[in-house]
Design an enzyme around this catalytic site. Structure first.
Site, PDB file in Angstrom:
ATOM      1  N   CYS A   1     -41.920 -13.484 104.370  1.00 47.33           N
ATOM      2  CA  CYS A   1     -42.910 -12.520 104.854  1.00 47.33           C
ATOM      3  C   CYS A   1     -43.349 -11.594 103.707  1.00 47.33           C
ATOM      4  O   CYS A   1     -44.062 -12.015 102.807  1.00 47.33           O
ATOM      5  CB  CYS A   1     -42.373 -11.749 106.053  1.00 47.33           C
ATOM      6  SG  CYS A   1     -43.676 -10.938 107.020  1.00 47.33           S
TER       7      CYS A   1
ATOM      8  N   HIS B   1     -40.689 -16.022 109.576  1.00 47.60           N
ATOM      9  CA  HIS B   1     -39.304 -15.537 109.486  1.00 47.60           C
ATOM     10  C   HIS B   1     -38.327 -16.607 109.945  1.00 47.60           C
ATOM     11  O   HIS B   1     -37.924 -16.637 111.113  1.00 47.60           O
ATOM     12  CB  HIS B   1     -39.128 -14.289 110.350  1.00 47.60           C
ATOM     13  CG  HIS B   1     -39.719 -13.055 109.773  1.00 47.60           C
ATOM     14  ND1 HIS B   1     -39.032 -12.244 108.891  1.00 47.60           N
ATOM     15  CD2 HIS B   1     -40.942 -12.485 109.926  1.00 47.60           C
ATOM     16  CE1 HIS B   1     -39.804 -11.217 108.536  1.00 47.60           C
ATOM     17  NE2 HIS B   1     -40.958 -11.342 109.153  1.00 47.60           N
TER      18      HIS B   1
ATOM     19  N   GLU C   1     -35.249 -16.690 109.384  1.00 47.39           N
ATOM     20  CA  GLU C   1     -33.942 -16.077 109.650  1.00 47.39           C
ATOM     21  C   GLU C   1     -33.855 -15.414 111.027  1.00 47.39           C
ATOM     22  O   GLU C   1     -32.756 -15.149 111.522  1.00 47.39           O
ATOM     23  CB  GLU C   1     -33.615 -15.043 108.556  1.00 47.39           C
ATOM     24  CG  GLU C   1     -34.262 -13.683 108.706  1.00 47.39           C
ATOM     25  CD  GLU C   1     -35.738 -13.613 108.330  1.00 47.39           C
ATOM     26  OE1 GLU C   1     -36.293 -12.497 108.299  1.00 47.39           O
ATOM     27  OE2 GLU C   1     -36.351 -14.668 108.064  1.00 47.39           O
TER      28      GLU C   1
END
Length: 264
Positions: free
Chosen positions: A113, A208, A210
């Site tokens: 990001c 994202h 994660e």
């Protein structure tokens, strides 16, 4: 187990695996701190493997590894952030300088990001406000037919590199133009550069990988409370999540394949 260290406290740990640095461009949210112990643990759970050391540098607070420490790391990860990658705050400018140094050393750098955007800026690309506005939710991206790259070829050989994949998105900025020599690896109907690479050692991902579902929902609540998004917008995101999920395992495999690839 994965060894986890906060660089500001201690980095002296003995392991047999690789050593990685997380450059945090945001402060821990109260939710993530209470449930996961901080974003460091979220990233290690997502990208880490047994026998590795992961050190935390709070880039947002001007904590960065010194020049003499860079060679010790096998890879670096730059997190997301509520800040603009094109801003001229001193910590962002210092982070850009570090990215250029790592690029010159051909060190592996993964940006997520904000990290994706700040790498682009640091290496000469253009970043700005997303022309289509906020992108919050799960979005399908098209994977380009990229030239051979070891971290991609490892997935191709196992038939684990799809033509399209869904990823969690939370951003209002985007890459406008990739740096010279970079290759666009993925795009979507809302964002032209969802992923890019520079050679074998730099990878930027707009989404994202994660994020778990609960972390994402907590962030949506915070955006709503801050007035960044409207109630109808947040409700639409929540409805989407009832029927749509990101292809998280693919993105985690991709990121690990990139970070753990070894030079020939």
């Amino acid at each position: 187990m994965v060894a986890v260290a906060e660089a500001a406290v201690t980095t002296t740990m003995t392991t047999t695996g690789g050593r990685y640095a997380l450059l945090m461009a945001a402060h821990d949210s109260e939710y993530v701190l209470n449930k996961y112990g901080g974003y460091l643990h979220v990233f290690v759970a997502a990208f880490g493997d047994a026998g590795e050391t992961w050190d935390l540098y709070r880039a947002i607070d001007s904590e960065l590894p010194g020049p003499g420490e860079l060679e010790a790391y096998d890879g670096f990860v730059i997190s997301g952030s509520p800040h603009d990658a094109y801003a001229d705050e001193l910590w962002i400018l210092r982070l850009c300088l570090l990215v250029r140094a790592l690029h010159g050393m051909r060190k592996r750098v993964l940006g997520v990001c904000f990290g994706h955007q700040v790498i682009c800026r640091a290496l000469g690309g253009r970043v700005g406000k997303a022309r289509a506005g906020w992108d919050v939710g799960v979005r399908e991206v098209a994977i380009a037919e990229a030239p051979p790259r070891r971290f991609l070829d490892a997935l191709r050989e196992r038939d684990q590199l799809p033509l399209r994949a869904r990823i969690t998105e939370v951003h209002q900025d985007e890459v406008w133009e990739v740096p010279e020599g970079a290759e666009v690896l993925a795009s979507s109907d809302k964002t032209g550069v969802e992923m890019f690479c520079v050679g074998e050692h730099v990878l930027g991902i707009q989404g994202h990988p994660e994020y778990t579902k609960d972390i994402f929902l907590s962030l949506v609540d915070r955006l709503l409370a801050a007035g960044s998004i409207t109630i109808p917008f947040a409700e639409a995101v929540n409805r989407q999540l009832e029927t749509t999920a990101p292809d998280r395992e693919f993105w985690l495999m991709l990121c690990k394949s990139f970070l753990k690839a070894r030079e020939e």
